[in-house]
Every structure is written in C-alpha cells, then in structure tokens.
Design a protein around this motif. Sequence first.
Motif, PDB file in Angstrom:
ATOM      1  N   LEU A   1      59.650  40.193  37.916  1.00 29.90           N
ATOM      2  CA  LEU A   1      58.332  40.447  37.335  1.00 29.90           C
ATOM      3  C   LEU A   1      57.784  41.833  37.652  1.00 29.90           C
ATOM      4  N   ASP A   2      58.521  42.644  38.356  1.00 32.01           N
ATOM      5  CA  ASP A   2      58.030  43.977  38.722  1.00 32.01           C
ATOM      6  C   ASP A   2      57.641  44.774  37.477  1.00 32.01           C
ATOM      7  N   GLY A   3      56.399  45.272  37.472  1.00 32.26           N
ATOM      8  CA  GLY A   3      55.933  46.100  36.368  1.00 32.26           C
ATOM      9  C   GLY A   3      55.565  45.343  35.113  1.00 32.26           C
ATOM     10  N   LEU A   4      55.604  44.008  35.168  1.00 35.92           N
ATOM     11  CA  LEU A   4      55.332  43.200  33.984  1.00 35.92           C
ATOM     12  C   LEU A   4      54.073  42.358  34.165  1.00 35.92           C
ATOM     13  N   ARG A   5      53.483  41.946  33.030  1.00 33.95           N
ATOM     14  CA  ARG A   5      52.403  40.971  33.074  1.00 33.95           C
ATOM     15  C   ARG A   5      52.976  39.597  33.376  1.00 33.95           C
ATOM     16  N   ALA A   6      52.214  38.802  34.104  1.00 36.05           N
ATOM     17  CA  ALA A   6      52.642  37.442  34.424  1.00 36.05           C
ATOM     18  C   ALA A   6      51.411  36.616  34.730  1.00 36.05           C
ATOM     19  N   THR A   7      51.611  35.316  34.770  1.00 34.17           N
ATOM     20  CA  THR A   7      50.539  34.420  35.178  1.00 34.17           C
ATOM     21  C   THR A   7      51.145  33.241  35.916  1.00 34.17           C
ATOM     22  N   THR A   8      50.283  32.431  36.488  1.00 35.71           N
ATOM     23  CA  THR A   8      50.686  31.200  37.152  1.00 35.71           C
ATOM     24  C   THR A   8      49.472  30.292  37.142  1.00 35.71           C
ATOM     25  N   HIS A   9      49.541  29.176  37.817  1.00 35.13           N
ATOM     26  CA  HIS A   9      48.379  28.279  37.884  1.00 35.13           C
ATOM     27  C   HIS A   9      47.177  29.044  38.418  1.00 35.13           C
ATOM     28  N   TRP A  10      46.008  28.809  37.811  1.00 32.81           N
ATOM     29  CA  TRP A  10      44.811  29.586  38.162  1.00 32.81           C
ATOM     30  C   TRP A  10      44.484  29.535  39.658  1.00 32.81           C
ATOM     31  N   ALA A  11      44.861  28.444  40.323  1.00 28.91           N
ATOM     32  CA  ALA A  11      44.545  28.320  41.747  1.00 28.91           C
ATOM     33  C   ALA A  11      45.392  29.250  42.609  1.00 28.91           C
ATOM     34  N   HIS A  12      46.467  29.820  42.035  1.00 30.96           N
ATOM     35  CA  HIS A  12      47.393  30.639  42.827  1.00 30.96           C
ATOM     36  C   HIS A  12      47.536  32.064  42.309  1.00 30.96           C
TER      37      HIS A  12
ATOM     38  N   GLU B   1      45.504  34.644  42.603  1.00 33.88           N
ATOM     39  CA  GLU B   1      45.128  35.640  43.611  1.00 33.88           C
ATOM     40  C   GLU B   1      46.243  35.823  44.634  1.00 33.88           C
ATOM     41  N   ALA B   2      46.872  34.730  45.039  1.00 35.30           N
ATOM     42  CA  ALA B   2      47.971  34.813  46.004  1.00 35.30           C
ATOM     43  C   ALA B   2      49.157  35.555  45.408  1.00 35.30           C
ATOM     44  N   LEU B   3      49.452  35.306  44.135  1.00 33.58           N
ATOM     45  CA  LEU B   3      50.568  35.991  43.482  1.00 33.58           C
ATOM     46  C   LEU B   3      50.306  37.488  43.413  1.00 33.58           C
ATOM     47  N   ALA B   4      49.078  37.864  43.052  1.00 41.03           N
ATOM     48  CA  ALA B   4      48.735  39.286  42.939  1.00 41.03           C
ATOM     49  C   ALA B   4      48.755  39.977  44.289  1.00 41.03           C
ATOM     50  N   ALA B   5      48.276  39.294  45.331  1.00 48.09           N
ATOM     51  CA  ALA B   5      48.236  39.900  46.660  1.00 48.09           C
ATOM     52  C   ALA B   5      49.630  40.054  47.252  1.00 48.09           C
ATOM     53  N   ARG B   6      50.466  39.074  47.018  1.00 50.36           N
ATOM     54  CA  ARG B   6      51.801  39.088  47.617  1.00 50.36           C
ATOM     55  C   ARG B   6      52.757  40.030  46.884  1.00 50.36           C
ATOM     56  N   TYR B   7      52.567  40.162  45.577  1.00 53.74           N
ATOM     57  CA  TYR B   7      53.472  40.988  44.773  1.00 53.74           C
ATOM     58  C   TYR B   7      52.652  41.992  43.962  1.00 53.74           C
ATOM     59  N   PRO B   8      52.208  43.070  44.585  1.00 54.28           N
ATOM     60  CA  PRO B   8      51.315  44.024  43.912  1.00 54.28           C
ATOM     61  C   PRO B   8      51.945  44.731  42.715  1.00 54.28           C
ATOM     62  N   ARG B   9      53.246  44.717  42.570  1.00 51.72           N
ATOM     63  CA  ARG B   9      53.889  45.356  41.426  1.00 51.72           C
ATOM     64  C   ARG B   9      53.831  44.475  40.175  1.00 51.72           C
TER      65      ARG B   9
ATOM     66  N   ALA C   1      56.587  31.245  38.973  1.00 53.16           N
ATOM     67  CA  ALA C   1      56.395  32.696  38.937  1.00 53.16           C
ATOM     68  C   ALA C   1      56.647  33.330  40.295  1.00 53.16           C
ATOM     69  N   PHE C   2      56.395  32.594  41.370  1.00 50.21           N
ATOM     70  CA  PHE C   2      56.632  33.138  42.707  1.00 50.21           C
ATOM     71  C   PHE C   2      58.122  33.374  42.937  1.00 50.21           C
ATOM     72  N   VAL C   3      58.973  32.569  42.306  1.00 51.13           N
ATOM     73  CA  VAL C   3      60.419  32.765  42.426  1.00 51.13           C
ATOM     74  C   VAL C   3      60.838  34.023  41.674  1.00 51.13           C
ATOM     75  N   LEU C   4      60.374  34.169  40.432  1.00 51.21           N
ATOM     76  CA  LEU C   4      60.723  35.366  39.664  1.00 51.21           C
ATOM     77  C   LEU C   4      60.178  36.620  40.331  1.00 51.21           C
ATOM     78  N   ALA C   5      58.962  36.533  40.893  1.00 55.45           N
ATOM     79  CA  ALA C   5      58.381  37.693  41.564  1.00 55.45           C
ATOM     80  C   ALA C   5      59.179  38.061  42.800  1.00 55.45           C
TER      81      ALA C   5
END
Length: 315
Positions: free
Chosen positions: A114-125, A127-135, A105-109
Amino acid sequence: MATVALAATAGMLHFELAMACEVFVRDPSGLADPWYDLVVCGPGPVGIGRFRMEPDAGLDRLAHADTVIIPAVEDIDADLPPDLLDAVCAAHGAGARMVSLCTGAFVLAAAGVLDGLRATTHWAHTEALAARYPRVQVDPDVLYVDNGNVLASAGKAAAIDLCLHLIRRDHGSTVANAVARRLVVPPHRAGGQAQFVTTPVPARDDHPLGNLFPWAMERLDRPLTVEDLARQANMSSRNLARHFRSVTGTTPLQWLSTQRIRRAQELLENTDDSIDAIAEAAGIGTATTLRRHFHRTVGVPPDAYRRTFRSASES
C-alpha cells in the motif's frame, strides 16, 4: 480461468473469509464463462474464529494467482505471520491483483503493497493504520478504494461491496447484479460512499423510503428532481434528505446520479444502442453530458468502456 487465491491463516476473522468464498465460488447468472478458480491458501489446517479451515494449497500458491484476497485480521496489534507477509510480497511482485478486506489492509501495508497508495479499512482502525504506516494514504470515509491493481475495503458489508465491484470490473454489471441477488444484498454501493451510515438499507418494509427506491429506478429516464422524490415519499425535501443520508450515506441527487451511470454501464455492456440513446435512457440528457459524467465517475469515456468491456468478454 482467473485464479482467486484467498489467504487463510490463524488470527483471521471468519466472516470476510467465508463471504469471499461464497461470492467467488460460482456464477449464478450463467453468463460468465469461464468463472473464477477459487483456491484457499494457508500454512496448513488453521483455526479461524470458532471454525477450523482446511486450505486447498500452501501460501506459496498466492504468487501464482491472478487475484489475491486478504481477509480481516482479528487483532491489528498482533504479530503477522512472516510466511504470510513473504507470500503477499511474492504475489505482488508477480503482478497479482491485491485485495484487502477490512483489517486485511494491515497485512498489505506491512508487506509494503500500500505504500504511496490510497487505502481504507474499518472506520474504527483507520487512525491506527495511518499512524503505523505513514506512507499509506488512508481515507477513513469511504467503503472501498480501487487503485487499479490494489484495492481495499472497509469492514463487513463494505467487503461484500468490494467483491461485487471486482466482479463488475471483470464480468460487467449484469453478472455482478446476479451475484448480489443470490446474496440478497444491494447490487451496487459506490466506493466513495461514507462508511458510517445509520442504516445501510431500509431496516423494515414500512420504512419511509422502502417504496421510493424501486419507484425511482423505474423512472431513471425521466427528469426526476428532489421535489419529485419528496412528493412520492410524501415528505418534505428537507426530511427526504435526512432519511436519504441515514439510509444511503449520500444525498438524493448523488444517489440518482450513481444509478444513472450504472444504468448507462449496463446498456453499454448489453446493447449496441448509440451513446445518444443510452444518455436518454439513463436520464442523463445528451451524449455530451453522458460522456462528461461517465468519464468523471468511471474513469474512461463510455465509448472506451464499451470497447474494453466487449474485448474482455470476448477474450
């Protein structure tokens, strides 16, 4: 033949990559004709964990695929290869269905997919995905997310769930179930289930719920209640709910509802039975009730699902 292009670059994890190869390499049911044309794409021979991968084609091939799958990356803080991001952008721009597995997901973001879309990744990451890619609308509590042409899964086992979901979308439940049987994994876990469950499947043959699941699946056409399930499992309703949550991540009634919708899907795909007959066979009651629950769960009415599935199968 639909082309599935699997990206393979240095720094990716071998489990998701190998798993996707195994899922899409062949059709054990013999019912899906044609099957997928799987192509592994990379910049050249690359190290994937402790293994060495020889891609079939360059990364530019991603732009010519129908579905592009990005496996997990090992280090979410490492710089992503520019040629990979360029290839992902080109594929997305060309209209490919884009899929990330786990930290892919970090690659697509990073590519803006992933801009403007719902997404998920491993639960451990998450928060990092949301912080790094706020859109990106990060949902930390699901197994996978399906936005139509952009999909993302959580880690490891959830990546298998998403791949089976893709096959179910493309070829129906019967084929997806055949692939699941070959992999010896559960045939379906809904994307909305919680990521973090104590035991995804019963760990032992003598698990308290080990015999309950097949017993219930054989009786979906009957008006089963939580009390019926608890009586069969020889435990209290409260104890049953606790075991169910630890095994499936959901409640007994939610699990039953999901299985009944899946049964209805199979009957819509494989029979000409009326909606009333399917509602009764799936234990959902009337056609009106089936239409309401089916539309809410699947996103389309059962009549439209049948027409769409038949059209896809005949094309």
